[in-house]
Motif scaffolding. Structure first.
Motif, PDB file in Angstrom:
ATOM      1  N   ARG A  41       0.853  -1.192   0.000  1.00 12.38           N
ATOM      2  CA  ARG A  41       0.000   0.000   0.000  1.00 12.38           C
ATOM      3  C   ARG A  41       0.886   1.237   0.000  1.00 12.38           C
ATOM      4  O   ARG A  41       1.800   1.342   0.820  1.00 12.38           O
ATOM      5  N   ASP A  42       0.615   2.158  -0.922  1.00  8.16           N
ATOM      6  CA  ASP A  42       1.413   3.387  -1.045  1.00  8.16           C
ATOM      7  C   ASP A  42       2.908   3.081  -1.176  1.00  8.16           C
ATOM      8  O   ASP A  42       3.756   3.800  -0.630  1.00  8.16           O
ATOM      9  N   GLY A  43       3.214   1.996  -1.874  1.00  5.66           N
ATOM     10  CA  GLY A  43       4.610   1.654  -2.124  1.00  5.66           C
ATOM     11  C   GLY A  43       5.307   0.886  -1.016  1.00  5.66           C
ATOM     12  O   GLY A  43       6.442   0.467  -1.167  1.00  5.66           O
ATOM     13  N   VAL A  44       4.645   0.736   0.122  1.00  2.37           N
ATOM     14  CA  VAL A  44       5.241   0.056   1.278  1.00  2.37           C
ATOM     15  C   VAL A  44       4.605  -1.326   1.442  1.00  2.37           C
ATOM     16  O   VAL A  44       3.380  -1.458   1.375  1.00  2.37           O
ATOM     17  N   THR A  45       5.449  -2.329   1.634  1.00  2.47           N
ATOM     18  CA  THR A  45       4.949  -3.697   1.807  1.00  2.47           C
ATOM     19  C   THR A  45       5.055  -4.108   3.274  1.00  2.47           C
ATOM     20  O   THR A  45       6.123  -3.989   3.876  1.00  2.47           O
ATOM     21  N   VAL A  46       3.937  -4.575   3.817  1.00  3.82           N
ATOM     22  CA  VAL A  46       3.931  -5.072   5.194  1.00  3.82           C
ATOM     23  C   VAL A  46       3.211  -6.418   5.247  1.00  3.82           C
ATOM     24  O   VAL A  46       2.409  -6.742   4.373  1.00  3.82           O
ATOM     25  N   HIS A  47       3.515  -7.155   6.288  1.00  9.62           N
ATOM     26  CA  HIS A  47       2.767  -8.370   6.611  1.00  9.62           C
ATOM     27  C   HIS A  47       1.895  -8.014   7.804  1.00  9.62           C
ATOM     28  O   HIS A  47       2.399  -7.611   8.856  1.00  9.62           O
ATOM     29  N   THR A  48       0.591  -8.139   7.619  1.00 10.62           N
ATOM     30  CA  THR A  48      -0.335  -7.603   8.615  1.00 10.62           C
ATOM     31  C   THR A  48      -1.555  -8.500   8.779  1.00 10.62           C
ATOM     32  O   THR A  48      -1.792  -9.391   7.960  1.00 10.62           O
ATOM     33  N   ASP A  49      -2.299  -8.284   9.849  1.00  9.36           N
ATOM     34  CA  ASP A  49      -3.532  -9.040  10.117  1.00  9.36           C
ATOM     35  C   ASP A  49      -4.702  -8.078   9.946  1.00  9.36           C
ATOM     36  O   ASP A  49      -5.046  -7.337  10.867  1.00  9.36           O
ATOM     37  N   GLU A  50      -5.290  -8.078   8.755  1.00  8.85           N
ATOM     38  CA  GLU A  50      -6.334  -7.099   8.453  1.00  8.85           C
ATOM     39  C   GLU A  50      -7.613  -7.362   9.235  1.00  8.85           C
ATOM     40  O   GLU A  50      -8.335  -6.440   9.587  1.00  8.85           O
ATOM     41  N   GLU A  51      -7.896  -8.634   9.504  1.00 11.89           N
ATOM     42  CA  GLU A  51      -9.108  -8.949  10.267  1.00 11.89           C
ATOM     43  C   GLU A  51      -8.984  -8.465  11.710  1.00 11.89           C
ATOM     44  O   GLU A  51      -9.949  -7.983  12.305  1.00 11.89           O
ATOM     45  N   LEU A  52      -7.789  -8.568  12.280  1.00 15.82           N
ATOM     46  CA  LEU A  52      -7.576  -8.081  13.649  1.00 15.82           C
ATOM     47  C   LEU A  52      -7.870  -6.586  13.723  1.00 15.82           C
ATOM     48  O   LEU A  52      -8.509  -6.108  14.669  1.00 15.82           O
ATOM     49  N   ARG A  53      -7.405  -5.869  12.704  1.00 13.18           N
ATOM     50  CA  ARG A  53      -7.645  -4.425  12.687  1.00 13.18           C
ATOM     51  C   ARG A  53      -9.129  -4.115  12.486  1.00 13.18           C
ATOM     52  O   ARG A  53      -9.685  -3.244  13.164  1.00 13.18           O
ATOM     53  N   ALA A  54      -9.764  -4.825  11.556  1.00 12.76           N
ATOM     54  CA  ALA A  54     -11.176  -4.558  11.260  1.00 12.76           C
ATOM     55  C   ALA A  54     -12.058  -4.849  12.464  1.00 12.76           C
ATOM     56  O   ALA A  54     -12.989  -4.095  12.769  1.00 12.76           O
ATOM     57  N   LYS A  55     -11.772  -5.930  13.160  1.00 12.61           N
ATOM     58  CA  LYS A  55     -12.653  -6.344  14.264  1.00 12.61           C
ATOM     59  C   LYS A  55     -12.264  -5.754  15.611  1.00 12.61           C
ATOM     60  O   LYS A  55     -13.109  -5.541  16.470  1.00 12.61           O
ATOM     61  N   HIS A  56     -10.965  -5.537  15.804  1.00 11.39           N
ATOM     62  CA  HIS A  56     -10.501  -5.150  17.141  1.00 11.39           C
ATOM     63  C   HIS A  56      -9.742  -3.832  17.175  1.00 11.39           C
ATOM     64  O   HIS A  56      -9.336  -3.389  18.254  1.00 11.39           O
ATOM     65  N   GLY A  57      -9.519  -3.233  16.016  1.00 13.32           N
ATOM     66  CA  GLY A  57      -8.849  -1.932  15.978  1.00 13.32           C
ATOM     67  C   GLY A  57      -7.386  -1.979  16.369  1.00 13.32           C
ATOM     68  O   GLY A  57      -6.830  -0.989  16.845  1.00 13.32           O
ATOM     69  N   ILE A  58      -6.751  -3.129  16.169  1.00 17.06           N
ATOM     70  CA  ILE A  58      -5.332  -3.246  16.524  1.00 17.06           C
ATOM     71  C   ILE A  58      -4.511  -3.519  15.262  1.00 17.06           C
ATOM     72  O   ILE A  58      -4.837  -4.407  14.479  1.00 17.06           O
TER      73      ILE A  58
END
Ligand SMILES: [Zn+2]
Length: 287
Positions: A23-40
């Motif tokens: 995203r925006d040229g930066v690559t990360v490994h992330t947990d999108e569901e954790l963010r969507a459900k728990h805001g973390i």
């Protein structure tokens, strides 16, 4: 009524997972569901998409390696912006990582410690290889080139996060397990409720050490095999987390070797003068 009960239930557990996102040229490994459900937010960064020049190219996040401070600040800003947290850049917390055993608890007063390299401001948290917070809107960042990055998350009764830097000293000292205990204490949960993410690090495939060190690990950890001259840091980290109470089903491992992927990660074993990728966590709920 039902909605709030559902929400309470949803906060009780989460199966951690890591997805590679550009995203925006930066690559990360992330947990999108954790963010969507728990805001973390949980993110392990790759080395592409930054502004640093060789030997720190591109997205070096560390202040202490000799890179241009302006570039380091720009890279940190790029990472935060790619995660939608550009407005939290002044509250970023970093640490003076020393391969020690100290766990630092970050509260509101410590927000912004080490946030900026090129401008005046609060210094990084001294002598600390694990950062914990239960405060929203404080991104925690640690920097890596082969050592094991670990992010811990507690969801209830209050949200809590930890970022841990485990080289061989930290792994041998069971720093990951100590951080689990400390995080559970601050979040008011059981250690078995803590979930864990293990990011990119040097694998046993490439981590050659002397045999005395392997046998130190073998004496302390049941899962360290007797492979001559090679050390499996991830096995020690997993066992440290397990002994602290984290179930294996609550651990997501990236499983990529930094030494073998120098196009995407920094590796100290590959080039001693190099940059650092990052492990970042932040609580964004309630913002
Ligand atoms: Zn390898």
């Amino acid at each position: 009524m039902f909605a709030s009960e559902d929400r309470a239930h949803a906060h009780a557990s989460h199966r951690p997972d890591l997805t590679r996102v550009l995203r925006d040229g930066v690559t990360v490994h992330t947990d999108e569901e954790l963010r969507a459900k728990h805001g973390i937010v949980v993110a392990f960064s790759e080395r592409t998409g930054g502004v640093s020049r060789a030997p720190y190219a591109d997205l070096n996040l560390a202040a202490h390696v000799g890179d241009d401070p302006v570039a380091v600040d720009a890279n940190r800003h790029r990472l935060l912006a790619s995660l939608g947290m550009a407005l939290r850049a002044d509250r970023l917390v970093t640490a003076e990582q020393v391969h020690g055993e100290r766990v630092g608890v970050i509260d509101e007063a410590a927000a912004g410690s080490g946030a900026h390299v090129s401008a005046a401001g609060a210094q990084p948290v001294p002598g600390t290889d694990a950062l914990i917070t239960t405060t929203s809107g404080i991104p925690l960042l640690m920097c890596f080139a082969d050592c094991v990055p670990i992010v811990l998350v507690a969801l209830t009764p209050v949200s809590g996060i930890a970022v841990v830097h485990a080289g061989w000293r930290g792994a041998l000292a069971s720093l990951p397990g100590s951080a689990v205990a400390e995080l559970a204490n601050h979040a008011g949960c059981e250690p078995s409720d803590v979930i864990a993410y293990v990011g990119p690090h040097i694998g046993a495939c490439c981590y050659e050490v002397d045999e005395a060190l392997v046998s130190h690990f073998g004496n302390k950890f049941d899962t360290i095999g007797a492979v001559r001259g090679r050390l499996d840091l991830a096995a020690a980290v997993r066992e440290s987390l397990a002994r602290a109470g984290v179930p294996s089903s609550s651990i997501a491992e990236l499983g990529e070797c930094t030494r073998e992927h120098t196009d995407r990660y920094f590796s100290y074993r590959a080039a001693q003068q190099t940059g650092r990728h990052g492990a970042l966590a932040a609580i964004t709920e309630g913002e």
